[in-house]
Design a protein around this motif. Structure first.
Motif, PDB file in Angstrom:
ATOM      1  N   ASN A 102       0.862  -1.176   0.000  1.00  0.00           N
ATOM      2  CA  ASN A 102       0.000   0.000   0.000  1.00  0.00           C
ATOM      3  C   ASN A 102       0.901   1.229   0.000  1.00  0.00           C
ATOM      4  O   ASN A 102       1.483   1.568   1.027  1.00  0.00           O
ATOM      5  CB  ASN A 102      -0.897  -0.019   1.245  1.00  0.00           C
ATOM      6  CG  ASN A 102      -1.779   1.219   1.331  1.00  0.00           C
ATOM      7  OD1 ASN A 102      -1.464   2.256   0.730  1.00  0.00           O
ATOM      8  ND2 ASN A 102      -2.866   1.123   2.071  1.00  0.00           N
ATOM      9  N   PRO A 103       1.035   1.884  -1.164  1.00  0.00           N
ATOM     10  CA  PRO A 103       1.989   2.994  -1.248  1.00  0.00           C
ATOM     11  C   PRO A 103       1.526   4.224  -0.475  1.00  0.00           C
ATOM     12  O   PRO A 103       2.349   5.054  -0.086  1.00  0.00           O
ATOM     13  CB  PRO A 103       2.091   3.282  -2.745  1.00  0.00           C
ATOM     14  CG  PRO A 103       0.902   2.660  -3.368  1.00  0.00           C
ATOM     15  CD  PRO A 103       0.377   1.612  -2.445  1.00  0.00           C
ATOM     16  N   GLN A 104       0.213   4.359  -0.254  1.00  0.00           N
ATOM     17  CA  GLN A 104      -0.264   5.503   0.526  1.00  0.00           C
ATOM     18  C   GLN A 104       0.205   5.421   1.973  1.00  0.00           C
ATOM     19  O   GLN A 104       0.527   6.418   2.596  1.00  0.00           O
ATOM     20  CB  GLN A 104      -1.797   5.567   0.488  1.00  0.00           C
ATOM     21  CG  GLN A 104      -2.337   6.206  -0.786  1.00  0.00           C
ATOM     22  CD  GLN A 104      -3.274   5.277  -1.547  1.00  0.00           C
ATOM     23  OE1 GLN A 104      -4.148   4.647  -0.956  1.00  0.00           O
ATOM     24  NE2 GLN A 104      -3.085   5.183  -2.851  1.00  0.00           N
ATOM     25  N   GLU A 105       0.232   4.197   2.501  1.00  0.00           N
ATOM     26  CA  GLU A 105       0.633   4.010   3.899  1.00  0.00           C
ATOM     27  C   GLU A 105       2.107   3.646   4.052  1.00  0.00           C
ATOM     28  O   GLU A 105       2.644   3.675   5.155  1.00  0.00           O
ATOM     29  CB  GLU A 105      -0.210   2.886   4.546  1.00  0.00           C
ATOM     30  CG  GLU A 105      -1.726   3.064   4.419  1.00  0.00           C
ATOM     31  CD  GLU A 105      -2.245   4.175   5.320  1.00  0.00           C
ATOM     32  OE1 GLU A 105      -1.546   4.512   6.288  1.00  0.00           O
ATOM     33  OE2 GLU A 105      -3.328   4.720   5.038  1.00  0.00           O
ATOM     34  N   TRP A 136       8.968   6.751   0.535  1.00  0.00           N
ATOM     35  CA  TRP A 136       7.961   6.224  -0.383  1.00  0.00           C
ATOM     36  C   TRP A 136       8.216   4.734  -0.569  1.00  0.00           C
ATOM     37  O   TRP A 136       9.376   4.302  -0.614  1.00  0.00           O
ATOM     38  CB  TRP A 136       8.060   6.917  -1.738  1.00  0.00           C
ATOM     39  CG  TRP A 136       7.534   8.308  -1.734  1.00  0.00           C
ATOM     40  CD1 TRP A 136       6.263   8.703  -2.071  1.00  0.00           C
ATOM     41  CD2 TRP A 136       8.245   9.513  -1.391  1.00  0.00           C
ATOM     42  NE1 TRP A 136       6.156  10.076  -1.951  1.00  0.00           N
ATOM     43  CE2 TRP A 136       7.338  10.588  -1.537  1.00  0.00           C
ATOM     44  CE3 TRP A 136       9.549   9.785  -0.960  1.00  0.00           C
ATOM     45  CZ2 TRP A 136       7.693  11.919  -1.272  1.00  0.00           C
ATOM     46  CZ3 TRP A 136       9.910  11.110  -0.691  1.00  0.00           C
ATOM     47  CH2 TRP A 136       8.984  12.154  -0.848  1.00  0.00           C
ATOM     48  N   VAL A 137       7.145   3.956  -0.707  1.00  0.00           N
ATOM     49  CA  VAL A 137       7.292   2.504  -0.870  1.00  0.00           C
ATOM     50  C   VAL A 137       6.356   2.028  -1.978  1.00  0.00           C
ATOM     51  O   VAL A 137       5.215   2.487  -2.059  1.00  0.00           O
ATOM     52  CB  VAL A 137       6.929   1.742   0.438  1.00  0.00           C
ATOM     53  CG1 VAL A 137       7.280   0.266   0.321  1.00  0.00           C
ATOM     54  CG2 VAL A 137       7.606   2.347   1.663  1.00  0.00           C
ATOM     55  N   ASP A 138       6.831   1.142  -2.833  1.00  0.00           N
ATOM     56  CA  ASP A 138       5.931   0.466  -3.774  1.00  0.00           C
ATOM     57  C   ASP A 138       6.506  -0.912  -4.119  1.00  0.00           C
ATOM     58  O   ASP A 138       7.661  -1.218  -3.804  1.00  0.00           O
ATOM     59  CB  ASP A 138       5.697   1.305  -5.044  1.00  0.00           C
ATOM     60  CG  ASP A 138       4.326   1.022  -5.688  1.00  0.00           C
ATOM     61  OD1 ASP A 138       3.758  -0.086  -5.493  1.00  0.00           O
ATOM     62  OD2 ASP A 138       3.804   1.914  -6.389  1.00  0.00           O
ATOM     63  N   ASN A 139       5.694  -1.720  -4.739  1.00  0.00           N
ATOM     64  CA  ASN A 139       6.107  -3.035  -5.222  1.00  0.00           C
ATOM     65  C   ASN A 139       7.250  -2.886  -6.240  1.00  0.00           C
ATOM     66  O   ASN A 139       7.290  -1.925  -7.002  1.00  0.00           O
ATOM     67  CB  ASN A 139       4.876  -3.706  -5.842  1.00  0.00           C
ATOM     68  CG  ASN A 139       5.228  -4.922  -6.670  1.00  0.00           C
ATOM     69  OD1 ASN A 139       5.422  -4.810  -7.878  1.00  0.00           O
ATOM     70  ND2 ASN A 139       5.348  -6.060  -6.029  1.00  0.00           N
ATOM     71  N   ASP A 140       8.155  -3.864  -6.275  1.00  0.00           N
ATOM     72  CA  ASP A 140       9.349  -3.761  -7.127  1.00  0.00           C
ATOM     73  C   ASP A 140       9.036  -3.702  -8.629  1.00  0.00           C
ATOM     74  O   ASP A 140       9.666  -2.944  -9.378  1.00  0.00           O
ATOM     75  CB  ASP A 140      10.360  -4.880  -6.812  1.00  0.00           C
ATOM     76  CG  ASP A 140       9.744  -6.273  -6.816  1.00  0.00           C
ATOM     77  OD1 ASP A 140       8.556  -6.417  -7.192  1.00  0.00           O
ATOM     78  OD2 ASP A 140      10.456  -7.221  -6.429  1.00  0.00           O
ATOM     79  N   GLY A 141       8.069  -4.494  -9.070  1.00  0.00           N
ATOM     80  CA  GLY A 141       7.693  -4.459 -10.492  1.00  0.00           C
ATOM     81  C   GLY A 141       7.082  -3.111 -10.849  1.00  0.00           C
ATOM     82  O   GLY A 141       7.331  -2.556 -11.934  1.00  0.00           O
ATOM     83  N   ASN A 142       6.276  -2.567  -9.920  1.00  0.00           N
ATOM     84  CA  ASN A 142       5.690  -1.253 -10.141  1.00  0.00           C
ATOM     85  C   ASN A 142       6.787  -0.195 -10.222  1.00  0.00           C
ATOM     86  O   ASN A 142       6.744   0.706 -11.071  1.00  0.00           O
ATOM     87  CB  ASN A 142       4.717  -0.898  -9.010  1.00  0.00           C
ATOM     88  CG  ASN A 142       3.558  -1.866  -8.914  1.00  0.00           C
ATOM     89  OD1 ASN A 142       3.527  -2.866  -9.626  1.00  0.00           O
ATOM     90  ND2 ASN A 142       2.610  -1.588  -8.042  1.00  0.00           N
ATOM     91  N   CYS A 143       7.793  -0.332  -9.352  1.00  0.00           N
ATOM     92  CA  CYS A 143       8.936   0.596  -9.392  1.00  0.00           C
ATOM     93  C   CYS A 143       9.660   0.493 -10.729  1.00  0.00           C
ATOM     94  O   CYS A 143      10.040   1.510 -11.319  1.00  0.00           O
ATOM     95  CB  CYS A 143       9.909   0.297  -8.249  1.00  0.00           C
ATOM     96  SG  CYS A 143       9.294   0.843  -6.647  1.00  0.00           S
ATOM     97  N   ALA A 144       9.828  -0.733 -11.216  1.00  0.00           N
ATOM     98  CA  ALA A 144      10.503  -0.920 -12.505  1.00  0.00           C
ATOM     99  C   ALA A 144       9.742  -0.171 -13.598  1.00  0.00           C
ATOM    100  O   ALA A 144      10.346   0.449 -14.486  1.00  0.00           O
ATOM    101  CB  ALA A 144      10.618  -2.400 -12.838  1.00  0.00           C
ATOM    102  N   ALA A 145       8.415  -0.190 -13.528  1.00  0.00           N
ATOM    103  CA  ALA A 145       7.606   0.532 -14.521  1.00  0.00           C
ATOM    104  C   ALA A 145       7.824   2.041 -14.398  1.00  0.00           C
ATOM    105  O   ALA A 145       7.954   2.747 -15.407  1.00  0.00           O
ATOM    106  CB  ALA A 145       6.128   0.180 -14.349  1.00  0.00           C
ATOM    107  N   VAL A 180      -1.008   1.206 -12.385  1.00  0.00           N
ATOM    108  CA  VAL A 180      -2.233   0.544 -11.927  1.00  0.00           C
ATOM    109  C   VAL A 180      -1.937  -0.248 -10.654  1.00  0.00           C
ATOM    110  O   VAL A 180      -1.072  -1.118 -10.648  1.00  0.00           O
ATOM    111  CB  VAL A 180      -2.778  -0.408 -13.019  1.00  0.00           C
ATOM    112  CG1 VAL A 180      -4.045  -1.117 -12.532  1.00  0.00           C
ATOM    113  CG2 VAL A 180      -3.056   0.336 -14.315  1.00  0.00           C
ATOM    114  N   HIS A 181      -2.627   0.101  -9.562  1.00  0.00           N
ATOM    115  CA  HIS A 181      -2.413  -0.604  -8.284  1.00  0.00           C
ATOM    116  C   HIS A 181      -3.529  -1.586  -7.957  1.00  0.00           C
ATOM    117  O   HIS A 181      -3.304  -2.546  -7.220  1.00  0.00           O
ATOM    118  CB  HIS A 181      -2.277   0.400  -7.133  1.00  0.00           C
ATOM    119  CG  HIS A 181      -0.944   1.081  -7.090  1.00  0.00           C
ATOM    120  ND1 HIS A 181      -0.736   2.345  -7.590  1.00  0.00           N
ATOM    121  CD2 HIS A 181       0.257   0.666  -6.631  1.00  0.00           C
ATOM    122  CE1 HIS A 181       0.543   2.679  -7.431  1.00  0.00           C
ATOM    123  NE2 HIS A 181       1.168   1.680  -6.857  1.00  0.00           N
ATOM    124  N   GLY A 182      -4.733  -1.328  -8.463  1.00  0.00           N
ATOM    125  CA  GLY A 182      -5.857  -2.217  -8.186  1.00  0.00           C
ATOM    126  C   GLY A 182      -6.567  -1.906  -6.885  1.00  0.00           C
ATOM    127  O   GLY A 182      -6.157  -1.018  -6.146  1.00  0.00           O
TER     128      GLY A 182
END
Ligand code: BMX
Ligand code: MG
Ligand code: CA
Ligand code: ZN
Length: 343
Positions: A102-105, A136-145, A180-182
């Motif tokens: 959850n990148p917001q949190e 800031w935090v996000d999933n690694d694949g999302n970061c790659a994008a 897209v986070h879903g």
């Protein structure tokens, strides 16, 4: 790296008069601290505004939550100290990690067993408390994008997907210029697209996922199996394998004519290609960017399968390999560089 010890020896914060301090401030490069947590490694880097990696640190990703958190904080503190010597001004910390985020949190919600002991983890609070920096935090694949969008082939492309092969397979989807986070932060888990009902077991608990066929870990497993059965040899070639067996051995054996190795790689490419066709038929991107250890190997077979099996209207998609060295780290940095300087 020859100048590393020198730098260590002579690096200390210099005492300066106010005027040269002012000049230094102007000459400092706005930078980010980037962290990438994967199935094998924990990486930290100092990355400047233009996307250059100024310094990189790598350690094995510890197996327990406590050891991992401790190592993250230690590596970050070391990096912040080094950044000062490199004249990099750290604006914040960007974290790329496997798992649903959850990148917001700034919280890792859930992880597969590729990263053990890594569910319901608030990363923002401890890192920002320890370093006094925004996180800031996000999933690694999302970061790659995000990295492809800012620095790579995704620049100016409204709609693209990226697939990053490492220990596992990560994915990121940019649709109409947005990630897209879903609804529960589980979108773009592209490694877990399933291409068979039976198929090999996946580390997510299911089976037949493209990660279970085509990831670095899956190919290493197959390479070991062939090696143990004495089937990885190549006739007429002296393939002494003393180092640990990896996917690279499988590829070189196949190139030298080993038909068993070739069959494994063919199946992996097919699984990945069919998985990507499924993505095309859901989001219809203009571009697919492959990155990570096996991307240059997979590019041609994936393009080929698309031309054979995708719906006609999806076939115009381009499949390219990334020219970024570290997409996940660069994407982690881009969250900092884009948001910290936004007014
Ligand atoms: C797994 C999953 C993904 C991640 C991918 C790539 C976890 C811990 N990981 O499919 O979230 O994007 O691995 O990870 O659930 P890597 O280890 O190859 O970088
Ligand atoms: Mg990774
Ligand atoms: Ca993802
Ligand atoms: Zn899976």
């Amino acid at each position: 790296d020859l100048d590393e010890p020198l730098q260590k020896t002579f690096c200390f914060p210099p005492v300066k008069d106010p005027i040269s301090q002012d000049i230094d401030h102007i000459l400092e490069t706005q930078s980010a601290l980037a962290i990438d947590l994967g199935g094998t490694n924990l990486r930290v880097a100092i990355i400047c505004k233009r996307g250059n990696i100024e310094k990189r640190y790598i350690q094995a990703n510890p197996k327990t939550f406590e050891a991992r958190m401790q190592l993250i904080l230690k590596m970050c503190k070391d990096a912040v100290r080094d950044a000062d010597c490199l004249n990099c001004r750290i604006l914040g910390v960007g974290v790329s990690t496997g798992g649903r985020v959850n990148p917001q949190e700034g919280v890792v919600l859930h992880s597969t067993k590729l990263i053990q002991d890594w569910s319901t983890v608030d990363l923002r609070t401890p890192i920002s408390n320890a370093l006094h920096l925004p996180v800031w935090v996000d999933n690694d694949g999302n970061c790659a994008a995000l990295a492809e969008k800012k620095f790579g082939h995704g620049k100016g492309v409204e709609s693209f997907v990226t697939i990053i092969t490492g220990t596992g397979i990560g994915g990121g989807i940019v649709h109409e210029n947005e990630l897209v986070h879903g609804s529960t932060f589980c979108a773009a888990e592209l490694g877990h697209i399933m291409v068979s009902l039976e198929g090999p077991e996946c580390s997510c608990g299911s089976r037949g996922c493209i990660e279970a066929y085509a990831s670095g870990l899956a190919l290493q497993r197959e390479a070991r199996r062939l090696h143990n059965e004495d089937l990885l040899k190549v006739e007429g070639v002296d393939m002494k394998i003393s180092e640990p067996i990896t996917a690279a051995h499988l590829i070189s054996a196949a190139r030298l004519g080993n038909s068993k190795a070739d069959a494994v790689l063919n199946k992996a490419s097919k699984a990945l290609g069919v998985g990507i066709i499924n993505i095309l038929h859901v989001v219809n991107p203009a571009l697919v960017i492959l990155s990570g250890i096996l991307s240059s190997y997979y590019q041609a077979p994936v393009q080929q399968i698309i031309s054979e099996r995708a719906l006609f209207s999806a076939q115009s998609v381009k499949v390219v390999t990334s020219d970024l060295e570290e997409p996940a780290l660069l994407g982690a940095a881009s969250m900092v560089l884009d948001y910290a300087t936004r007014r």
